[in-house]
Design a protein around this motif. Structure first.
Motif, PDB file in Angstrom:
ATOM      1  N   SER A 243       0.823  -1.205   0.000  1.00 30.16           N
ATOM      2  CA  SER A 243       0.000   0.000   0.000  1.00 30.16           C
ATOM      3  C   SER A 243       0.859   1.258   0.000  1.00 30.16           C
TER       4      SER A 243
ATOM      5  N   GLN B 223       0.869   4.038  -2.878  1.00 26.11           N
ATOM      6  CA  GLN B 223       0.632   5.469  -2.622  1.00 26.11           C
ATOM      7  C   GLN B 223       1.714   6.326  -3.260  1.00 26.11           C
TER       8      GLN B 223
ATOM      9  N   LEU C 192      -4.357  -2.980   5.357  1.00 24.79           N
ATOM     10  CA  LEU C 192      -3.933  -2.814   6.741  1.00 24.79           C
ATOM     11  C   LEU C 192      -3.154  -4.043   7.189  1.00 24.79           C
TER      12      LEU C 192
ATOM     13  N   ASP D 242      -3.165   4.721   8.868  1.00 20.48           N
ATOM     14  CA  ASP D 242      -3.931   4.085   7.795  1.00 20.48           C
ATOM     15  C   ASP D 242      -5.258   3.522   8.296  1.00 20.48           C
TER      16      ASP D 242
ATOM     17  N   ARG E  87      -7.382   6.350   7.437  1.00 20.01           N
ATOM     18  CA  ARG E  87      -7.452   6.560   5.989  1.00 20.01           C
ATOM     19  C   ARG E  87      -8.382   5.547   5.321  1.00 20.01           C
TER      20      ARG E  87
ATOM     21  N   ARG F 285       5.557   9.431   3.201  1.00 17.96           N
ATOM     22  CA  ARG F 285       4.605   8.947   2.207  1.00 17.96           C
ATOM     23  C   ARG F 285       5.060   9.297   0.790  1.00 17.96           C
TER      24      ARG F 285
END
Length: 443
Positions: free
Chosen positions: A220, A224, A233, A283, A286, A318
């Protein structure tokens, strides 16, 4: 906390300038994909930020199961079972694979009926499923004191050694010409003319036409980095490894209180049958909307907690430039401490309910981070936004057993072969195209 000892794989010293395919991630999915591609004579480089199989691919239970799979995974897992049966010969190595059977206890009539209904998904796979009564369970586990009315038993399911499997697959891929690069984090991808043209690693650039993102719990964050939404997750699962104990059961056994499987060394790998821990991290907020249906379904089995992981991930970059170190270089291996309280409870219940294992002695405990998606099935898919990018991630605790089959399906997509199974259910676009995310229950 130190994780399990994993058979070491020494990475190549030289970085190739150009290959056809770069695979990001040296877990069992990435290794199986690289092997499938290399066997076809296509040049491939596998890039792993740490060591081969050092994260969840070596920390899982070691189950190779068709039993109780999400029905959407059944065709792919059936293919994987067929591959496991010939895998050691194919790899010229020992993965510890053995067909020993798996038993899922039914605590009451409702669970028995649900698993009996689920067993129909095995029809046409070529593998067996049996519903056992109490006497049938007692034959497999003499003297047990587990409360229940019966069990689902799949005699063709089995087990393998997670600390051996991914390394053996990686070495086989290397023999077929794959470049195996350890401690070689990919910082990002490059595009040219609207499609993949290469990757930038901490050791330099590699030109390529195709990239496979098989980064497990890190996927993930990488997605991103180039603007893709992957709601993923982490769930912490705590595992105990025991010393060898003669005379214990051969079949794996699942109950709500414990899950066991015999190891090749005569000891057992043991974990809770239903409890895992989830760290609240940025997250979590998010992706809260995406995971709300799953949270409602799994609420009783998840223990939410606030730890230092929140601040670790809050501080994690990020966005980063490709000429500067990435977060993957600051954390080579996710090695979270296991829950001693949870594992102690599991061991207590196990020894009470399976007296044959009362003499077990703990050799080691470890924690493993399971990468989960909202519907608990993986993404194995082209990414339309980036022609040449294929994802294979989010296996939600099901990745070890399905690994060889998933590697074959991923390679099919890369090589434009007829897919071994229909990949529609695993499409990446299901999270963004308005599709209803389905949470399968009753199995």
């Amino acid at each position: 906390m130190p994780g399990p000892f994993v058979v070491p794989v020494h990475g190549d010293v030289t970085l190739p300038e150009k290959v056809d395919v770069v695979v990001i991630g040296g877990g069992i999915i990435g290794c199986a994909t690289a092997l499938e591609i290399a066997e076809q004579g296509v040049s491939v480089a596998l890039c792993e930020k740490g060591g081969i199989g050092h994260e969840q691919s070596s920390r899982n239970w070691g189950w190779v199961r068709l039993a109780r799979r999400d029905p959407r995974e059944v065709p792919l897992m059936a293919e994987s079972l067929r591959l496991w049966q010939q895998l050691d010969q194919r790899l010229q190595a020992d993965t510890g694979y053995r067909r020993a059977g798996i038993t899922f206890n039914c605590a009451n009539d409702q669970e028995f009926s649900e698993l009996q209904n689920w067993s129909r998904h095995m029809d046409g796979t070529g593998f067996r499923a049996e519903m056992l009564d109490r006497d049938g369970v007692a034959k497999l586990f003499p003297g047990h004191k587990v409360q229940g009315v019966g069990a689902l038993y799949t005699p063709d399911d089995g087990r393998a050694e997670p600390q051996k499997a991914a390394p053996a697959i990686a070495e086989a891929a290397r023999r077929h010409g794959a470049h195996i690069l350890t401690e070689c984090a990919v910082r990002g991808i490059e595009t040219s003319g609207g499609r993949i043209s290469g990757v930038v690693t901490e050791r330099g650039a590699i030109a390529c036409q195709t990239v496979v993102l098989a980064g497990g719990a890190w996927s993930s964050l990488m997605a991103q980095r180039f603007g893709l939404f992957l709601p993923q997750l982490k769930v912490l699962n705590s595992v105990v490894r025991t010393e060898p104990l003669p005379g214990g059961p051969e079949a794996a056994f699942w109950t709500r209180d414990f899950a066991i499987r015999k190891r090749q060394d005569g000891g057992y790998s043991i974990a809770s049958g239903h409890e895992s821990e989830v760290d609240i991290v940025p997250d979590s907020f998010r992706f809260a909307r995406n995971f709300l249906p799953a949270l409602r379904h799994e609420w009783g089995s998840l223990r939410l907690r606030l730890t230092g992981r929140f601040y670790d991930e809050w501080r994690m970059a990020r966005h980063w430039h490709l000429d500067e170190p990435s977060p993957f270089e600051y954390c080579r291996v996710l090695d979270l401490p296991p829950s001693k309280k949870l594992t102690n409870n599991v061991l207590e219940q196990l020894k009470q309910q399976l007296p044959a294992l009362a003499g077990l002695k703990v050799a080691q405990r470890w924690g493993g981070c399971i990468d989960v998606l909202p519907d608990a099935i993986p993404v194995i898919s082209h990414v339309d936004r980036y022609p040449g990018l294929v994802m294979a991630t989010g296996f939600s605790g099901h990745g070890f057993g399905i690994g060889p089959g998933a590697g074959r399906l991923t390679a099919d997509l890369v090589l434009n072969r007829t897919p071994v199974v229909d990949p529609k259910a695993f499409r990446f676009s299901r999270f963004t195209d308005g599709s209803k995310i389905e949470i399968m229950t009753g199995y």
